[in-house]
Design a protein around this motif. Structure first.
Motif, PDB file in Angstrom:
ATOM      1  N   ALA A  80       0.829  -1.211   0.000  1.00  0.00           N
ATOM      2  CA  ALA A  80       0.000   0.000   0.000  1.00  0.00           C
ATOM      3  C   ALA A  80       0.856   1.250   0.000  1.00  0.00           C
ATOM      4  O   ALA A  80       0.422   2.306  -0.472  1.00  0.00           O
ATOM      5  N   GLU A  81       2.060   1.165   0.551  1.00  0.00           N
ATOM      6  CA  GLU A  81       2.994   2.295   0.555  1.00  0.00           C
ATOM      7  C   GLU A  81       4.318   1.845  -0.033  1.00  0.00           C
ATOM      8  O   GLU A  81       4.758   0.709   0.180  1.00  0.00           O
ATOM      9  N   GLN A  82       4.955   2.751  -0.761  1.00  0.00           N
ATOM     10  CA  GLN A  82       6.240   2.448  -1.384  1.00  0.00           C
ATOM     11  C   GLN A  82       7.409   3.152  -0.702  1.00  0.00           C
ATOM     12  O   GLN A  82       8.563   2.863  -1.006  1.00  0.00           O
ATOM     13  N   SER A  83       7.120   4.059   0.208  1.00  0.00           N
ATOM     14  CA  SER A  83       8.162   4.814   0.898  1.00  0.00           C
ATOM     15  C   SER A  83       8.120   4.502   2.384  1.00  0.00           C
ATOM     16  O   SER A  83       7.058   4.567   3.020  1.00  0.00           O
ATOM     17  N   TRP A  84       9.268   4.193   2.959  1.00  0.00           N
ATOM     18  CA  TRP A  84       9.322   3.910   4.393  1.00  0.00           C
ATOM     19  C   TRP A  84       8.956   5.125   5.227  1.00  0.00           C
ATOM     20  O   TRP A  84       8.519   4.988   6.373  1.00  0.00           O
TER      21      TRP A  84
END
Length: 704
Positions: A253-257
């Protein structure tokens, strides 16, 4: 030990050869040397918690990244009274308790696949003398969950307490036991766990049973690990393990930490990671007052051999400064540092001996770590590069390959860029030197007073800060000579707390030795989106008129002038050059158009009014278009035949404020400054025309 100025770092006897200016009159000393170890392998360490209960459990989520029959350490607690080690291998999980009076091992077998997450744990009960080890592998798509446990009896059991906790290793430098893979949610609990029905249970869900845990999703851009629980047991990372990697709970759902750190609460460790060697200082060197800016080295000699420690000296902040400055592409040197290609065969060794070249190669010395073009033992790409270690590829006389062209050198990067510095010396053009790192830290202010900036032959790796500084320099009327190819291609991550390190995430596409894993395109060091500058909407054409277009083997050809080069606004560039063809000689495989070449393209940012003054010709069949430019073979994204992209465009542009850019657009260009036994010939004349004209004041017209 003595100081030398490096005039030429290319050992080729058909060229200028190795040339140094002896400056021992300014600095020469004897020092007592001593051996300092290098300990490969990354791990984390933290103070161990006090355990006052009679029962405890050590646990972590672990995902091995390669099949290894012998168990590798996931969690090690070396307490005052005992040591407990929790390890995982391809076929078993192992808990080992060393009480000082005996060693007790509990093992449980299972099909513990690598690239799968496993909850593993070891429980110890002092009263009953039980040591239990267990695992629970969550269900994965169509694969069912599996679990298992086993226990042994411990005589005179002792509880580890305080001391030191390590993740991924029991001891520094223990490569044979260092864990390769990801670890998440390591913790120590105040209870004896015989089973773990919910293997992805979070640290928060452990509640008051938690003595100490480490939330690895906190401080991802640091080298610290933060503890949770009642006892403060914050720790540190050693040898740059990889952060910003997807964890057991990542959903996509998210690509950035930065947006979902809980999805990235894992750290990936490798047995061959190397950050800072951590050596004690052996000596200190102060730059002699009045030493001019340039390329230098400390020449070290002992009974067993010699070595060179290269460095650059900048001009004093208060001047004087030359009009011309060379921007040493040190980020690129670092990214390629200790590139082990496997080319050190008998033929190359014979040439090294014949030429008196630098005798050591990364193929022979893995102890110094590899580069971002190499792979870890588990097959993953190396994402970090450190300069806090010996870098053999950045030594005077280092040969990368045996050049098959007659008179070719086979040098790259540091040694190849000395072709330019030697040429400046021969043509009596005064110059200073700065580095990528300096420009990153100081910005365009560092370029104040310089009229002309010269790049090296392969300025591939850059930060937003270096791009901004160069762009601002041109916009305010400065001149820039891009004297290479494949420049300004990859974005790197940096962090001021680790000035010796850089990070590469080879995201999406590009000419790359490995590909970043899905969900891991953002740097851990600075949180920025990695990969090609093209994918950050900063195509090289926007800055230096041309961008990477084709790559071949280590072969070179020549350039031919275009009809547009006859225009009076640009024809001065060719003053003193006869004929249409030039660049068919040189030290880089015999030509000025080679290795990797760039093209002008207005769709990608080449400004209106830029003039292609020459184009490559005669490129060998091995030169191909780039994957990122392809729609499907043989059609490019532009709709044209992809073969049209196999070219190099030498290009020129002048801004309305008097700034100007000259793009050679070829990695091998600077090698052709040497032709027919001397610095001279058409390529030399072209560059001298440009540099001397660019060095004029902004009030003087560039064209006659």
């Amino acid at each position: 030990m003595r100081l030398v100025r490096v005039i030429s770092a290319d050992p080729n006897p058909a060229g200028p050869g190795l040339q140094f200016e002896d400056l021992s009159s300014l600095y020469e000393t004897e020092q007592l040397g001593h051996r300092q170890p290098i300990r490969l392998g990354s791990f984390a360490e933290a103070p161990g918690p006090g355990i006052i209960t009679d029962a405890a459990c050590w646990t972590a989520l672990a995902m091995p990244s390669m099949a290894q029959s012998a168990p590798r350490v996931v969690l090690h607690h070396a307490g005052a009274a005992a040591k407990l080690t929790l390890s995982i291998g391809s076929g078993k999980v192992e808990a080992r308790l060393d009480t000082g009076q005996g060693v007790f091992v509990a093992e449980v077998a299972g099909r513990l696949r690598h690239d799968r997450w496993h909850r593993i744990w070891a429980s110890l009960d002092i009263a009953s003398g039980r040591l239990l080890v267990g695992f629970h592998t969550p269900a994965h798509l169509y694969e069912p969950a599996q679990s298992g446990s086993n226990e042994v009896e411990v005589v005179h059991a002792s509880m580890p307490g305080r001391g030191l906790v390590r993740l991924a290793a029991a001891r520094p430098g223990g490569q044979d036991e260092t864990f390769n893979g990801k670890i998440e949610d390591p913790a120590i609990l105040a209870s004896f766990r015989a089973e773990w029905p919910r293997p992805l249970e979070s640290l928060e869900e452990l509640g008051n049973r938690l003595i100490c845990g480490w939330d690895l999703g906190i401080g991802i851009d640091t080298q610290e690990i933060v503890s949770v629980g009642e006892q403060g047991c914050d720790g540190t990372l050693v040898n740059l393990p990889m952060r910003g990697v997807v964890g057991a709970r990542w959903t996509g759902a998210e690509q950035s930490w930065r947006h979902a750190p809980g999805h990235y609460a894992a750290i990936r460790f490798h047995e061959d990671d190397l950050g800072d060697c951590g050596w004690a200082q052996s000596f200190a060197f102060a730059v002699p007052e009045g030493l001019k800016s340039g390329s230098y080295a400390l020449h070290l000699r002992c009974e067993d051999g010699e070595d060179w420690l290269p460095f650059y000296v900048l001009a004093p902040r208060d001047g004087p400064r030359a009009n011309v400055v060379f921007l040493a592409p040190t980020f690129t040197y670092q990214a390629y540092g200790n590139h082990a290609i496997g080319w050190t065969d008998d033929a190359l060794r014979a040439r090294i001996a014949e030429w008196g070249a630098y005798p050591h190669t990364p193929d022979d010395f893995p102890i110094y770590g590899r580069c971002t073009y190499n792979h870890h033992p588990d097959g993953s790409g190396i994402a970090y590069a450190s300069r806090a270690r010996p870098i053999l590829t950045m030594r005077p006389g280092f040969l990368t390959f045996k050049d098959r062209a007659e008179g070719g050198s086979g040098v790259r990067h540091y040694a190849s860029d000395s072709h330019l510095l030697g040429w400046l010396e021969a043509r009596e053009i005064e110059f200073d030197v700065i580095t990528d790192e300096d420009l990153h830290e100081e910005g365009v202010a560092l370029l104040g007073g310089y009229r002309v900036v010269l790049t090296g032959g392969h300025p591939e790796y850059h930060t937003a800060e270096t791009l901004d500084a160069l762009q601002a320099h041109v916009q305010r009327g400065g001149r820039l000579c891009y004297l290479g190819g494949n420049g300004f291609y990859w974005r790197i991550g940096r962090n001021p707390s680790l000035p010796w390190a850089l990070e590469v995430r080879r995201a999406e596409n590009g000419v790359r030795a490995w590909a970043a894993e899905p969900g891991e395109y953002y740097h851990a060091l600075d949180g920025k989106f990695g990969g090609l500058w093209k994918r950050n909407r900063r195509d090289p054409q926007q800055l230096v008129l041309t961008g990477f277009s084709t790559q071949g083997r280590y072969e070179s050809a020549w350039f031919r002038r275009t009809d547009e080069s006859r225009h009076p606004a640009v024809s001065w560039i060719f003053d003193g050059v006869d004929g249409e063809v030039f660049g068919d000689c040189g030290l880089n495989s015999g030509g000025a158009a080679g290795y990797e070449l760039d093209r002008a393209d207005t769709r990608l940012g080449t400004p209106d009014g830029a003039v292609v003054i020459a184009r490559s010709e005669g490129l060998q069949a091995g030169f191909l278009p780039l994957m990122e430019d392809m729609r499907f073979p043989p059609q490019a994204l532009t709709g044209e035949d992809a073969g049209a992209l196999v070219r190099g465009d030498m290009t020129y542009f002048v801004t309305d404020r008097g700034g100007a850019v000259f793009a050679a657009s070829s990695i091998s260009f600077n090698g052709s400054l040497w032709c027919n036994g001397a610095f001279g010939g058409p390529v030399s004349r072209i560059l001298e025309n440009v540099v001397r004209r660019f060095a004029r004041g902004t009030h003087e017209p560039l064209a006659d």
